[in-house]
Design a protein around this motif. Structure first.
Motif, short mmCIF file in Angstrom:
data_model
loop_
_atom_site.label_atom_id
_atom_site.label_comp_id
_atom_site.label_asym_id
_atom_site.label_seq_id
_atom_site.Cartn_x
_atom_site.Cartn_y
_atom_site.Cartn_z
N GLY A 113 12.33 1.29 15.34
CA GLY A 113 11.05 1.61 14.72
C GLY A 113 10.97 1.12 13.28
N ILE A 114 9.76 0.86 12.81
CA ILE A 114 9.58 0.36 11.45
C ILE A 114 8.56 1.19 10.67
N ASN A 115 8.73 1.19 9.38
CA ASN A 115 7.72 1.66 8.44
C ASN A 115 7.21 0.38 7.78
N ALA A 116 6.03 -0.07 8.20
CA ALA A 116 5.51 -1.37 7.80
C ALA A 116 5.40 -1.50 6.27
N PRO A 117 5.47 -2.72 5.74
CA PRO A 117 5.34 -2.92 4.30
C PRO A 117 4.10 -2.22 3.73
N HIS A 118 4.29 -1.52 2.63
CA HIS A 118 3.21 -0.76 2.00
C HIS A 118 3.61 -0.46 0.57
N PHE A 119 2.71 0.13 -0.20
CA PHE A 119 3.05 0.54 -1.56
C PHE A 119 2.25 1.76 -1.96
N HIS A 120 2.74 2.44 -3.00
CA HIS A 120 2.09 3.64 -3.52
C HIS A 120 1.61 3.34 -4.94
N PRO A 121 0.31 3.29 -5.16
CA PRO A 121 -0.21 2.90 -6.48
C PRO A 121 0.05 3.91 -7.60
N ARG A 122 0.33 5.17 -7.24
CA ARG A 122 0.45 6.18 -8.29
C ARG A 122 1.81 6.86 -8.34
N ALA A 123 2.83 6.32 -7.67
CA ALA A 123 4.10 7.04 -7.67
C ALA A 123 5.30 6.15 -7.39
N THR A 124 6.42 6.51 -8.01
CA THR A 124 7.73 5.99 -7.63
C THR A 124 8.26 6.90 -6.52
N GLU A 125 9.02 6.32 -5.60
CA GLU A 125 9.54 7.10 -4.46
C GLU A 125 11.06 7.04 -4.42
N ILE A 126 11.66 8.17 -4.10
CA ILE A 126 13.09 8.24 -3.79
C ILE A 126 13.20 8.56 -2.30
N ALA A 127 13.91 7.73 -1.56
CA ALA A 127 14.07 7.93 -0.12
C ALA A 127 15.52 8.31 0.18
N TYR A 128 15.71 9.46 0.80
CA TYR A 128 17.04 9.97 1.15
C TYR A 128 17.20 9.94 2.67
N VAL A 129 18.28 9.31 3.15
CA VAL A 129 18.53 9.23 4.59
C VAL A 129 19.23 10.50 5.05
N VAL A 130 18.53 11.30 5.82
CA VAL A 130 19.09 12.55 6.36
C VAL A 130 20.03 12.24 7.51
N GLN A 131 19.61 11.30 8.35
CA GLN A 131 20.47 10.85 9.45
C GLN A 131 20.04 9.46 9.87
N GLY A 132 20.99 8.69 10.41
CA GLY A 132 20.69 7.36 10.91
C GLY A 132 21.11 6.24 9.99
N LYS A 133 20.67 5.04 10.34
CA LYS A 133 21.00 3.82 9.63
C LYS A 133 19.72 3.01 9.47
N VAL A 134 19.31 2.79 8.23
CA VAL A 134 17.99 2.22 7.97
C VAL A 134 18.07 0.99 7.07
N TYR A 135 17.48 -0.10 7.54
CA TYR A 135 17.31 -1.28 6.68
C TYR A 135 16.13 -0.98 5.78
N SER A 136 16.38 -0.96 4.47
CA SER A 136 15.39 -0.45 3.53
C SER A 136 15.32 -1.35 2.31
N GLY A 137 14.13 -1.56 1.78
CA GLY A 137 14.04 -2.40 0.60
C GLY A 137 12.64 -2.52 0.03
N PHE A 138 12.55 -3.26 -1.08
CA PHE A 138 11.26 -3.51 -1.72
C PHE A 138 11.23 -4.92 -2.27
N VAL A 139 10.03 -5.37 -2.64
CA VAL A 139 9.82 -6.71 -3.19
C VAL A 139 9.27 -6.57 -4.60
N ASP A 140 9.89 -7.26 -5.57
CA ASP A 140 9.39 -7.14 -6.94
C ASP A 140 8.26 -8.12 -7.19
N SER A 141 7.77 -8.17 -8.44
CA SER A 141 6.59 -8.98 -8.75
C SER A 141 6.89 -10.47 -8.80
#
Length: 231
Positions: A113-141
């Motif tokens: 499953g995927i969480n499609a590319p997206h962004f949050h205009p008003r917040a920084t996010e911290i993502a904590y993996v509770v369980q599993g193995k996730v390919y995770s990342g972001f793209v800079d300007s």
């Protein structure tokens, strides 16, 4: 006759003051609270105190401990066609968060499953993996990708306003807990923004080199109700 530089100095100082104020207000996150908490007053019979963030607060004497506890993320929500379940927790569903400048989300990903590319205009996010193995990342300007596989117990930060994404690359379901430094971070999902917002077909055809038929196929794949939630 006074020199031109001295005559203009007060105007320059005023301009710099306004500019500094603008920088401070635009770089800040949610406003700082001016009280301990503000549980929105939804009962007409409650004693009203003052208004903050367009909400009338309950009298603190009427507030109970239960209003600072949320039990709605004990299990996954409904899954989308991309294998994502996202339960957003903000003051709308958890009034205890009101005016505190934060919100959070539980996200579950099926295998692949995927969480499609997206962004949050008003917040920084911290993502904590509770369980599993996730390919995770972001793209800079500069279009540089910062991505890696993170596992149980690891966290990754997504800077405010930058496109980010996640994919379950493990052999079992994955669960992620995301925290935002805004009670209303907002979410722009790239597929939805591009193909589900009503942008002119001719523009999309020229921008992406797609045919009108391909654009129509992409539009049909966008299912808004199943993609709700900030992650």
């Amino acid at each position: 006759m006074p020199k031109k530089g001295k005559k203009m100095y007060p105007k320059l100082a005023f301009f710099l003051s306004i500019l500094s104020l603008h920088i401070l207000t635009t770089s800040a996150s949610d406003p700082d609270p001016v009280q301990d908490f503000c549980i929105p007053n939804t009962e007409l019979g409650s004693t009203r105190t003052s208004r903050f963030n367009l909400e009338t607060c309950k009298n603190p004497k009427e507030v109970s401990p239960e209003e600072f506890v949320f039990s709605g993320i004990k299990s996954p929500g409904n899954f989308s066609n991309t294998g994502l379940s996202a339960i957003s927790v903000n003051p709308t569903v958890f009034p205890g968060l009101n005016t505190l400048g934060m919100s959070f989300v539980r996200a579950d990903l099926k295998v692949g499953g995927i969480n499609a590319p997206h962004f949050h205009p008003r917040a920084t996010e911290i993502a904590y993996v509770v369980q599993g193995k996730v390919y995770s990342g972001f793209v800079d300007s500069t279009n540089k990708v910062f991505a890696k596989i993170i596992e149980q117990g690891e966290v990754m930060v997504f800077p405010r306003g930058l496109v980010h994404f996640q994919m379950n690359v493990g052999k079992s379901s994955a669960t992620i807990f995301g925290s935002f430094n805004s009670q209303n971070p907002g979410t722009h999902r790239i597929p939805n923004v591009i193909f589900g917002s009503g942008i002119n077909d001719e523009l999309l055809e020229k921008a992406f080199g797609l045919t009108l038929e391909q654009i129509s196929v992409m539009r049909r794949k966008i299912i808004f109700p199943q993609e709700q939630g900030n992650v």
